[in-house]
Design a protein around this motif. Structure first.
Motif, PDB file in Angstrom:
ATOM      1  N   ARG A 115      30.047  24.780  27.150  1.00 29.19           N
ATOM      2  CA  ARG A 115      30.373  24.342  28.506  1.00 29.19           C
ATOM      3  C   ARG A 115      29.507  23.184  28.990  1.00 29.19           C
ATOM      4  O   ARG A 115      29.876  22.509  29.953  1.00 29.19           O
ATOM      5  CB  ARG A 115      30.319  25.541  29.448  1.00 29.19           C
ATOM      6  CG  ARG A 115      31.547  26.457  29.254  1.00 29.19           C
ATOM      7  CD  ARG A 115      31.415  27.777  29.989  1.00 29.19           C
ATOM      8  NE  ARG A 115      32.637  28.567  29.872  1.00 29.19           N
ATOM      9  CZ  ARG A 115      32.979  29.292  28.802  1.00 29.19           C
ATOM     10  NH1 ARG A 115      32.188  29.287  27.726  1.00 29.19           N
ATOM     11  NH2 ARG A 115      34.105  29.981  28.781  1.00 29.19           N
ATOM     12  N   GLU A 116      28.370  22.949  28.354  1.00 27.64           N
ATOM     13  CA  GLU A 116      27.617  21.740  28.665  1.00 27.64           C
ATOM     14  C   GLU A 116      28.369  20.501  28.173  1.00 27.64           C
ATOM     15  O   GLU A 116      28.312  19.438  28.789  1.00 27.64           O
ATOM     16  CB  GLU A 116      26.223  21.802  28.033  1.00 27.64           C
ATOM     17  CG  GLU A 116      25.295  22.809  28.681  1.00 27.64           C
ATOM     18  CD  GLU A 116      25.034  22.472  30.150  1.00 27.64           C
ATOM     19  OE1 GLU A 116      24.633  21.322  30.434  1.00 27.64           O
ATOM     20  OE2 GLU A 116      25.247  23.350  31.006  1.00 27.64           O
TER      21      GLU A 116
ATOM     22  N   THR B 157      31.746  20.395  27.899  1.00 26.96           N
ATOM     23  CA  THR B 157      32.919  20.222  28.765  1.00 26.96           C
ATOM     24  C   THR B 157      32.531  19.539  30.073  1.00 26.96           C
ATOM     25  O   THR B 157      33.290  18.723  30.601  1.00 26.96           O
ATOM     26  CB  THR B 157      33.605  21.566  29.082  1.00 26.96           C
ATOM     27  OG1 THR B 157      32.737  22.390  29.853  1.00 26.96           O
ATOM     28  CG2 THR B 157      33.983  22.299  27.815  1.00 26.96           C
ATOM     29  N   ALA B 158      31.343  19.865  30.593  1.00 19.50           N
ATOM     30  CA  ALA B 158      30.914  19.263  31.855  1.00 19.50           C
ATOM     31  C   ALA B 158      30.716  17.759  31.726  1.00 19.50           C
ATOM     32  O   ALA B 158      30.864  17.016  32.707  1.00 19.50           O
ATOM     33  CB  ALA B 158      29.619  19.919  32.323  1.00 19.50           C
TER      34      ALA B 158
ATOM     35  N   LEU C  54      36.024  26.986  32.479  1.00 20.12           N
ATOM     36  CA  LEU C  54      34.958  26.009  32.628  1.00 20.12           C
ATOM     37  C   LEU C  54      33.702  26.687  33.168  1.00 20.12           C
ATOM     38  O   LEU C  54      33.766  27.734  33.800  1.00 20.12           O
ATOM     39  CB  LEU C  54      35.393  24.902  33.588  1.00 20.12           C
ATOM     40  CG  LEU C  54      36.593  24.062  33.157  1.00 20.12           C
ATOM     41  CD1 LEU C  54      37.038  23.161  34.307  1.00 20.12           C
ATOM     42  CD2 LEU C  54      36.260  23.226  31.925  1.00 20.12           C
TER      43      LEU C  54
ATOM     44  N   GLU D  98      29.909  26.467  35.379  1.00 15.65           N
ATOM     45  CA  GLU D  98      29.600  26.167  36.775  1.00 15.65           C
ATOM     46  C   GLU D  98      29.653  24.670  37.072  1.00 15.65           C
ATOM     47  O   GLU D  98      29.936  24.266  38.200  1.00 15.65           O
ATOM     48  CB  GLU D  98      28.217  26.714  37.126  1.00 15.65           C
ATOM     49  CG  GLU D  98      28.135  28.233  37.127  1.00 15.65           C
ATOM     50  CD  GLU D  98      26.751  28.727  37.512  1.00 15.65           C
ATOM     51  OE1 GLU D  98      25.865  27.864  37.760  1.00 15.65           O
ATOM     52  OE2 GLU D  98      26.553  29.947  37.577  1.00 15.65           O
ATOM     53  N   ARG D  99      29.382  23.846  36.067  1.00 18.99           N
ATOM     54  CA  ARG D  99      29.353  22.401  36.293  1.00 18.99           C
ATOM     55  C   ARG D  99      30.728  21.763  36.152  1.00 18.99           C
ATOM     56  O   ARG D  99      30.880  20.556  36.280  1.00 18.99           O
ATOM     57  CB  ARG D  99      28.363  21.751  35.321  1.00 18.99           C
ATOM     58  CG  ARG D  99      26.907  22.145  35.576  1.00 18.99           C
ATOM     59  CD  ARG D  99      25.996  21.488  34.567  1.00 18.99           C
ATOM     60  NE  ARG D  99      26.213  20.040  34.545  1.00 18.99           N
ATOM     61  CZ  ARG D  99      25.963  19.268  33.489  1.00 18.99           C
ATOM     62  NH1 ARG D  99      25.510  19.801  32.368  1.00 18.99           N
ATOM     63  NH2 ARG D  99      26.171  17.978  33.552  1.00 18.99           N
ATOM     64  N   GLY D 100      31.743  22.567  35.892  1.00 15.00           N
ATOM     65  CA  GLY D 100      33.104  22.049  35.861  1.00 15.00           C
ATOM     66  C   GLY D 100      33.423  21.266  34.610  1.00 15.00           C
ATOM     67  O   GLY D 100      32.837  21.465  33.548  1.00 15.00           O
ATOM     68  N   GLY D 101      34.364  20.333  34.743  1.00 15.04           N
ATOM     69  CA  GLY D 101      34.837  19.550  33.616  1.00 15.04           C
ATOM     70  C   GLY D 101      36.199  18.964  33.915  1.00 15.04           C
ATOM     71  O   GLY D 101      36.622  18.926  35.072  1.00 15.04           O
TER      72      GLY D 101
END
Length: 257
Positions: A139-140, A142-143, A161, A163-166
């Motif tokens: 997920r890092e 994807t962000a 996703l 917490e930082r989204g994407g």
């Protein structure tokens, strides 16, 4: 393949229609690298049902001959499928090209380099959508994808996703191949049961998501997989509750926060 096999799925779609709901059915095909008879069959199927296909191309394995072939198949829409489809997970872990096994900066540089190669090949025909091999991605990573120019991401059912989204996330839901049972096309009853259960759950819970993605791998399809896909689309494409969705619209939403 008995026609009655499809009755539970068609009955559930009838309930969707009665309730005024529609299902956006879309197709994603992974691991494209070159033209050939299997890709020709995929293009013909797309034409027959007027069904656009998100075609995930492996950047560093893609052959230049794929470019003119896709110009003659406007419903096959290329996007980026990882980099080299190379597993970097240690033995004993599930395969992943962009998992938590390498420095983030190195992975992002690899994705950017791979994208430049696809840009050189396909130009504006390339959709800014990233499909990670094996549907796994940290997920890092994807962000950071929006910073690399990606507005879309597609994995498999259940992926979310961090917490930082994407990018805008639209997952595939139904894999038509039985990978663990011999890498063969799944049976119609198995697909009907799985798809019907998903639709029933969404309807009963009032879930707003109206998208279902079929996951294809044209290079690995046996005759059973092609027959299943043809039979499935023949029944669904004409149902009034179904809309065959275009990936260009599915992934045109805003970046997730």
């Amino acid at each position: 393949m008995n026609d009655a096999t499809w009755d539970p799925l068609l009955a559930e779609l009838d309930r969707w229609r009665i309730e005024g709901r529609h299902l956006r059915l879309w197709l994603r095909d992974d691991d494209a690298i070159a033209p050939g008879p299997q890709l020709d069959r995929l293009a013909a199927l797309a034409d027959r049902f007027d069904a656009p296909v998100l075609l995930a191309v492996i950047p560093h394995l893609a052959e230049p001959a794929l470019v003119p072939r896709l110009t003659r198949a406007p419903l096959l829409l290329p996007c980026q499928h990882g980099s080299r489809h190379r597993n970097h997970a240690p033995e004993g872990e599930k395969k992943a090209e962009f998992g938590r096994h390498r420095p983030l900066a190195a992975m992002l540089d690899e994705i950017a380099t791979a994208r430049r190669r696809l840009d050189d090949l396909f130009g504006p025909a390339l959709l800014p959508v990233f499909v990670p091999p094996w549907n796994r991605i940290d997920r890092e990573v994807t962000a950071a994808l929006p910073d690399l120019g990606f507005t879309g991401l597609s994995c498999f059912r259940g992926f979310t996703l961090g917490e930082r989204g994407g990018p805008a996330l639209v997952n595939s839901e139904i894999d038509i191949i039985d990978w663990h049972g011999g890498r063969i096309g799944r049976s119609a009853p198995a697909i009907v049961n799985e798809l019907t259960a998903l639709l029933v759950a969404r309807r009963e819970k009032g879930e707003p998501d109206d998208r279902i993605g079929l996951l294809l791998h044209h290079r690995d399809h046996d005759e059973a997989a092609w027959a299943l896909l043809d039979a499935l689309l023949a029944r669904l494409a004409s149902h009034p509750a179904i809309r065959l969705a275009d990936p260009r619209q599915l992934f045109s939403g805003t970046i997730a926060a």
